[in-house]
Design a protein around this motif. Sequence first.
Motif, PDB file in Angstrom:
ATOM      1  N   ASP A 106       0.853  -1.191   0.000  1.00 61.14           N
ATOM      2  CA  ASP A 106       0.000   0.000   0.000  1.00 61.14           C
ATOM      3  C   ASP A 106       0.889   1.241   0.000  1.00 61.14           C
ATOM      4  OD1 ASP A 106      -1.875   1.977   0.372  1.00 61.14           O
ATOM      5  OD2 ASP A 106      -3.053   0.823   1.818  1.00 61.14           O
ATOM      6  N   THR A 107       1.162   1.740  -1.191  1.00 60.53           N
ATOM      7  CA  THR A 107       2.059   2.887  -1.336  1.00 60.53           C
ATOM      8  C   THR A 107       1.501   4.127  -0.650  1.00 60.53           C
ATOM      9  OG1 THR A 107       2.756   1.991  -3.478  1.00 60.53           O
ATOM     10  CG2 THR A 107       3.338   4.272  -3.013  1.00 60.53           C
ATOM     11  N   VAL A 108       0.200   4.361  -0.774  1.00 62.02           N
ATOM     12  CA  VAL A 108      -0.413   5.548  -0.178  1.00 62.02           C
ATOM     13  C   VAL A 108      -0.191   5.570   1.328  1.00 62.02           C
ATOM     14  CG1 VAL A 108      -2.609   6.740   0.230  1.00 62.02           C
ATOM     15  CG2 VAL A 108      -2.131   5.704  -2.011  1.00 62.02           C
ATOM     16  N   ARG A 109      -0.363   4.417   1.947  1.00 60.72           N
ATOM     17  CA  ARG A 109      -0.209   4.339   3.391  1.00 60.72           C
ATOM     18  C   ARG A 109       1.250   4.252   3.809  1.00 60.72           C
ATOM     19  NH1 ARG A 109      -1.994  -0.905   6.997  1.00 60.72           N
ATOM     20  NH2 ARG A 109      -0.519  -0.460   8.691  1.00 60.72           N
ATOM     21  N   GLY A 110       2.093   3.600   3.027  1.00 61.10           N
ATOM     22  CA  GLY A 110       3.460   3.319   3.446  1.00 61.10           C
ATOM     23  C   GLY A 110       4.461   4.415   3.194  1.00 61.10           C
TER      24      GLY A 110
ATOM     25  N   ARG B 208       3.067  10.866  10.988  1.00 61.61           N
ATOM     26  CA  ARG B 208       2.533  11.964  10.191  1.00 61.61           C
ATOM     27  C   ARG B 208       3.220  13.288  10.537  1.00 61.61           C
ATOM     28  NH1 ARG B 208       1.591   7.835   8.541  1.00 61.61           N
ATOM     29  NH2 ARG B 208      -0.418   6.838   8.107  1.00 61.61           N
TER      30      ARG B 208
ATOM     31  N   GLY C  92       5.268   7.729   6.196  1.00 63.73           N
ATOM     32  CA  GLY C  92       4.189   6.763   6.151  1.00 63.73           C
ATOM     33  C   GLY C  92       4.418   5.671   7.177  1.00 63.73           C
ATOM     34  N   ASP C  93       3.677   4.582   7.068  1.00 66.85           N
ATOM     35  CA  ASP C  93       3.779   3.503   8.055  1.00 66.85           C
ATOM     36  C   ASP C  93       4.992   2.603   7.843  1.00 66.85           C
ATOM     37  OD1 ASP C  93       1.560   4.427   9.289  1.00 66.85           O
ATOM     38  OD2 ASP C  93       0.222   2.785   8.688  1.00 66.85           O
ATOM     39  N   CYS C  94       5.617   2.640   6.666  1.00 68.16           N
ATOM     40  CA  CYS C  94       6.773   1.776   6.410  1.00 68.16           C
ATOM     41  C   CYS C  94       7.985   2.316   7.160  1.00 68.16           C
ATOM     42  CB  CYS C  94       7.073   1.695   4.915  1.00 68.16           C
ATOM     43  SG  CYS C  94       8.499   0.665   4.516  1.00 68.16           S
TER      44      CYS C  94
ATOM     45  N   TYR D  82       0.905  -0.197  14.718  1.00 70.13           N
ATOM     46  CA  TYR D  82       0.246   0.278  13.505  1.00 70.13           C
ATOM     47  C   TYR D  82      -0.731  -0.801  13.029  1.00 70.13           C
ATOM     48  CZ  TYR D  82       4.084   3.701  13.152  1.00 70.13           C
ATOM     49  OH  TYR D  82       4.991   4.704  13.375  1.00 70.13           O
TER      50      TYR D  82
ATOM     51  N   LEU E 135      -0.171  -3.378   5.696  1.00 66.99           N
ATOM     52  CA  LEU E 135       0.624  -2.508   4.828  1.00 66.99           C
ATOM     53  C   LEU E 135       1.037  -3.277   3.565  1.00 66.99           C
ATOM     54  CD1 LEU E 135       2.092   0.159   4.288  1.00 66.99           C
ATOM     55  CD2 LEU E 135       4.026  -0.709   5.640  1.00 66.99           C
TER      56      LEU E 135
ATOM     57  N   ARG F 180      -9.210   1.872  -2.856  1.00 71.21           N
ATOM     58  CA  ARG F 180      -9.576   1.597  -1.472  1.00 71.21           C
ATOM     59  C   ARG F 180     -10.840   0.747  -1.372  1.00 71.21           C
ATOM     60  NH1 ARG F 180      -4.743   2.741  -0.486  1.00 71.21           N
ATOM     61  NH2 ARG F 180      -5.169   2.625   1.767  1.00 71.21           N
TER      62      ARG F 180
END
Length: 468
Positions: free
Chosen positions: A239-243, A256, A261-263, A306, A310, A322
């Motif tokens: 998930d690029t948007v999230r990571g 943030r 991101g989460d990565c 998290y 991901l 999504r």
Amino acid sequence: MSKPSAPRKVIEIKQVTDPDSKVYPRSISGPYTRWRWVCVWLTQIVFYGVCWLQWHGRQAVLFDIDNRKFYFFDLVLWPQDTIYLVLLMILGALALFLFTAIAGRLWCGYACPQTVYTEIFLWFEKMIEGERPQRIKLDAAPWSARKLAIKSAKHATWGLFSLWTGITFVGYFMPIRELMHDIVTLSLGAWSAFWMVFYAFATYGNAGFLRDQMCRQICPYARFQFVMLDPDTLIIAYDTVRGESRGTRSKGADPRALGLGDCVDCGICVQVCPTGIDIRNGLQNECIGCAACIDACDQVMDKMNYPRGLIRYSTENAVSMRYTPMEILRRAARPRVIIYTAILTLLTAATAWSLATRIPLKVNILKDRNVLSREADDGSIENIYRLQIMNTGDQKRTFRIKIGGIDGIRLEGDDQVTIAGGEIGTQTAVVKADAGATASGATAITFDVADVADSSVAVTERSKFWMP
């Protein structure tokens, strides 16, 4: 003027792996890893165990090449039944198309022999050489007595396991008990020995050395899979948007606020990959869909508090738009999937029906061409035939032979023959007809062969009766 249709969107597959680098997969645990080992155990229990099963005094599953018969429990197939082999190949191809359209390389990740044996060989390697850091360190170290001992133990284990795999493979083409007896008594035939060593060497080389090279460069499936994928095919997706953007941070930090991101860019997803790819760079043709990176990433997400997912099983459209799991499921029922499913279901049902209603009897009629006809002592005309009766079932049967087609035609001698299951019985049939019962020349007659105890097992074959 009609509006031109938009070009069909296809999923992009990238190739970013260095083919020359050796891959040292890191051990990982998790639900997908457990499922993968379930598949390893199931496939190997079947492969190594079924050849030892006995069925009515013989091996339950046996490709008896010498006698040109295939035994599958109660089913006995002959060379005349090659249509079933063709149907099996077609069913396999259709299943491949269907599963790939729905879930990508799911077969590769869980049940492909290359994956299964690589997992087994890696397990041996980890037990003997240690985990990933120890293996890397050992390979980089200069040769010593310790390194030689460790490497020798690993290759000896691989070799013994490969040899047993080769013996088991040949045991499906030659009765396994006879094969073991020949090995123990050193009386193994040349061809049996060749195929045993060949398959053992193939297992040793593919699972011990080629490993990811088989999946990345040799297997043709990796090359043509992209034509069967579309944006709604289930794949391993990052998930690029999230990571993004990736970056390290402390456990309690707000990503943030840091513009991240989460990565966390730990690289564990790369370390656990059996083909050494970085799934964060997008779908690559080396990805076998094993989900090791999902288990690894979920563990990191748990440690960072998290949400999981991901890296997850998803589709290109689902990640970008999504979609919810229900929307993904609904979009799975698209035209190509429906068509593949319908054809596969109908062909499977037809094959099953054909096997279920198959008459376990085949009859060949061979006319004696040395003497087309001759006059018997009683003035009747006789023709001689040679009957080959194949009992394609698994139980002994007694068959009765009847002749028809000409008034007064009759069979001289015994009209019954008993044949063991899976065997061929040969019967010489002397057929007589009264002189003048039919016109001179060839006249069509019938041979009706039926099981005495079960009239449903019956075959009618045609031949010619010659009258001078």
